[in-house]
Design a protein around this motif. Structure first.
Motif, PDB file in Angstrom:
ATOM      1  N   ILE A   7       0.536   4.699  -9.184  1.00 41.17           N
ATOM      2  CA  ILE A   7       1.672   4.552  -9.920  1.00 41.17           C
ATOM      3  C   ILE A   7       2.040   5.534 -10.965  1.00 41.17           C
ATOM      4  CG2 ILE A   7       3.130   3.108 -11.535  1.00 41.17           C
ATOM      5  CD1 ILE A   7       1.749   0.739 -10.081  1.00 41.17           C
ATOM      6  N   ARG A   8       2.658   6.429 -10.872  1.00 39.14           N
ATOM      7  CA  ARG A   8       2.865   7.627 -11.989  1.00 39.14           C
ATOM      8  C   ARG A   8       4.159   7.585 -12.542  1.00 39.14           C
ATOM      9  NH1 ARG A   8      -1.757   7.070 -10.548  1.00 39.14           N
ATOM     10  NH2 ARG A   8      -3.614   8.657  -9.856  1.00 39.14           N
ATOM     11  N   GLY A   9       4.200   7.619 -13.981  1.00 36.93           N
ATOM     12  CA  GLY A   9       5.553   7.860 -14.571  1.00 36.93           C
ATOM     13  C   GLY A   9       6.296   6.739 -14.160  1.00 36.93           C
ATOM     14  N   GLY A  10       5.808   5.425 -14.116  1.00 37.72           N
ATOM     15  CA  GLY A  10       6.481   4.236 -13.599  1.00 37.72           C
ATOM     16  C   GLY A  10       7.103   4.044 -12.397  1.00 37.72           C
ATOM     17  N   ARG A  11       6.623   4.892 -11.415  1.00 37.92           N
ATOM     18  CA  ARG A  11       7.061   5.108 -10.004  1.00 37.92           C
ATOM     19  C   ARG A  11       5.822   4.954  -8.878  1.00 37.92           C
ATOM     20  NH1 ARG A  11      10.909   9.578  -8.114  1.00 37.92           N
ATOM     21  NH2 ARG A  11      11.295   7.913  -6.516  1.00 37.92           N
ATOM     22  N   GLN A  12       6.026   3.913  -8.032  1.00 37.43           N
ATOM     23  CA  GLN A  12       4.973   3.787  -7.200  1.00 37.43           C
ATOM     24  C   GLN A  12       5.121   4.404  -5.803  1.00 37.43           C
ATOM     25  OE1 GLN A  12       3.923  -0.403  -6.343  1.00 37.43           O
ATOM     26  NE2 GLN A  12       4.277  -0.006  -4.091  1.00 37.43           N
ATOM     27  N   THR A  13       4.041   4.975  -5.471  1.00 42.42           N
ATOM     28  CA  THR A  13       4.216   5.696  -4.246  1.00 42.42           C
ATOM     29  C   THR A  13       2.790   5.076  -3.228  1.00 42.42           C
ATOM     30  OG1 THR A  13       2.540   7.262  -4.920  1.00 42.42           O
ATOM     31  CG2 THR A  13       4.757   7.810  -4.971  1.00 42.42           C
ATOM     32  N   VAL A  14       3.181   4.857  -2.044  1.00 37.83           N
ATOM     33  CA  VAL A  14       2.218   4.449  -1.213  1.00 37.83           C
ATOM     34  C   VAL A  14       1.912   5.340   0.175  1.00 37.83           C
ATOM     35  CG1 VAL A  14       1.671   2.497   0.542  1.00 37.83           C
ATOM     36  CG2 VAL A  14       2.812   2.011  -1.559  1.00 37.83           C
ATOM     37  N   VAL A  15       0.819   5.790   0.191  1.00 35.00           N
ATOM     38  CA  VAL A  15       0.487   6.783   1.230  1.00 35.00           C
ATOM     39  C   VAL A  15      -0.446   6.188   2.168  1.00 35.00           C
ATOM     40  CG1 VAL A  15      -0.574   9.316   1.539  1.00 35.00           C
ATOM     41  CG2 VAL A  15       0.567   8.636  -0.494  1.00 35.00           C
ATOM     42  N   ASP A  16      -0.187   6.678   3.532  1.00 31.31           N
ATOM     43  CA  ASP A  16      -0.711   5.981   4.784  1.00 31.31           C
ATOM     44  C   ASP A  16      -2.199   6.578   4.826  1.00 31.31           C
ATOM     45  OD1 ASP A  16       1.021   4.494   5.717  1.00 31.31           O
ATOM     46  OD2 ASP A  16       1.779   5.790   6.968  1.00 31.31           O
ATOM     47  N   GLY A  17      -3.487   6.023   5.103  1.00 31.33           N
ATOM     48  CA  GLY A  17      -4.738   6.676   5.464  1.00 31.33           C
ATOM     49  C   GLY A  17      -5.367   7.510   4.138  1.00 31.33           C
ATOM     50  N   PRO A  18      -6.291   8.074   4.276  1.00 36.91           N
ATOM     51  CA  PRO A  18      -7.170   8.908   3.502  1.00 36.91           C
ATOM     52  C   PRO A  18      -6.377  10.199   3.233  1.00 36.91           C
ATOM     53  CG  PRO A  18      -8.419   8.907   5.360  1.00 36.91           C
ATOM     54  CD  PRO A  18      -7.060   8.071   5.582  1.00 36.91           C
ATOM     55  N   PHE A  19      -7.161  10.879   2.170  1.00 37.72           N
ATOM     56  CA  PHE A  19      -6.490  12.228   2.349  1.00 37.72           C
ATOM     57  C   PHE A  19      -6.947  13.258   3.425  1.00 37.72           C
ATOM     58  CE2 PHE A  19      -7.012  11.057  -2.340  1.00 37.72           C
ATOM     59  CZ  PHE A  19      -5.628  11.445  -2.722  1.00 37.72           C
ATOM     60  N   THR A  20      -6.069  13.962   3.945  1.00 41.73           N
ATOM     61  CA  THR A  20      -6.464  14.697   5.167  1.00 41.73           C
ATOM     62  C   THR A  20      -7.472  15.465   5.057  1.00 41.73           C
ATOM     63  OG1 THR A  20      -4.550  16.296   4.675  1.00 41.73           O
ATOM     64  CG2 THR A  20      -4.024  14.485   5.963  1.00 41.73           C
ATOM     65  N   GLU A  21      -7.783  16.320   3.951  1.00 39.23           N
ATOM     66  CA  GLU A  21      -8.856  17.110   3.753  1.00 39.23           C
ATOM     67  C   GLU A  21     -10.358  16.498   3.680  1.00 39.23           C
ATOM     68  OE1 GLU A  21      -7.294  16.379  -0.432  1.00 39.23           O
ATOM     69  OE2 GLU A  21      -6.384  16.952   1.385  1.00 39.23           O
TER      70      GLU A  21
END
Length: 135
Positions: free
Chosen positions: A59-73
């Motif tokens: 949650i950044r700036g009041g906005r939620q983001t959901v990302v699948d899986g781990p970071f690709t790198e």
């Protein structure tokens, strides 16, 4: 002192392992865990489902983001954890080095912070304590 051993594996190394070798390594790991548990040094251990099944929530700036899986790198992914009791960091590192997965990834050793001391410091209610409707 309590320490958490975070088990990271290089998935390319694990995936390249013949099934019989993987099974043997897993048996060794479970036997080692059973010995630690009998000695009273292993308090909890769990494996995690594969990284692609994970979700990362931010949650950044009041906005939620959901990302699948781990970071690709990320080459090594978190596969599980062990909560141990050890006299100090040196003993915890010795115990971590005995886990077979140190050969295909790494075992991160971290001291566990006393959450009850943190609760007292910040004035938060303890476990199972009703803090009222405003909490």
């Amino acid at each position: 002192m309590k320490f958490v051993l975070l088990i990271y594996n290089d998935t390319t190394m694990v995936d390249a392992m013949p099934a019989r070798q993987y099974d043997a390594r897993m048996r060794d790991c479970l036997a080692h865990a059973d010995e630690l548990r009998q000695d009273g040094r292993l308090l909890e251990s769990q494996m995690l489902e594969d990284a692609p099944t994970a979700k990362s929530v931010r949650i950044r700036g009041g906005r939620q983001t959901v990302v699948d899986g781990p970071f690709t790198e990320t080459k090594e992914v978190l596969g599980g954890f062990n909560l141990i009791e050890a006299s100090d960091m040196d003993e915890a590192v010795r115990i971590a080095a005995e886990f077979p997965w140190a050969h295909t990834g790494c075992v991160e050793v971290r001291a566990v912070r006393d959450i009850d001391a943190v609760r007292r410091r910040v004035g938060a209610a303890g476990r199972g304590v009703d803090v009222g409707a405003g909490a």
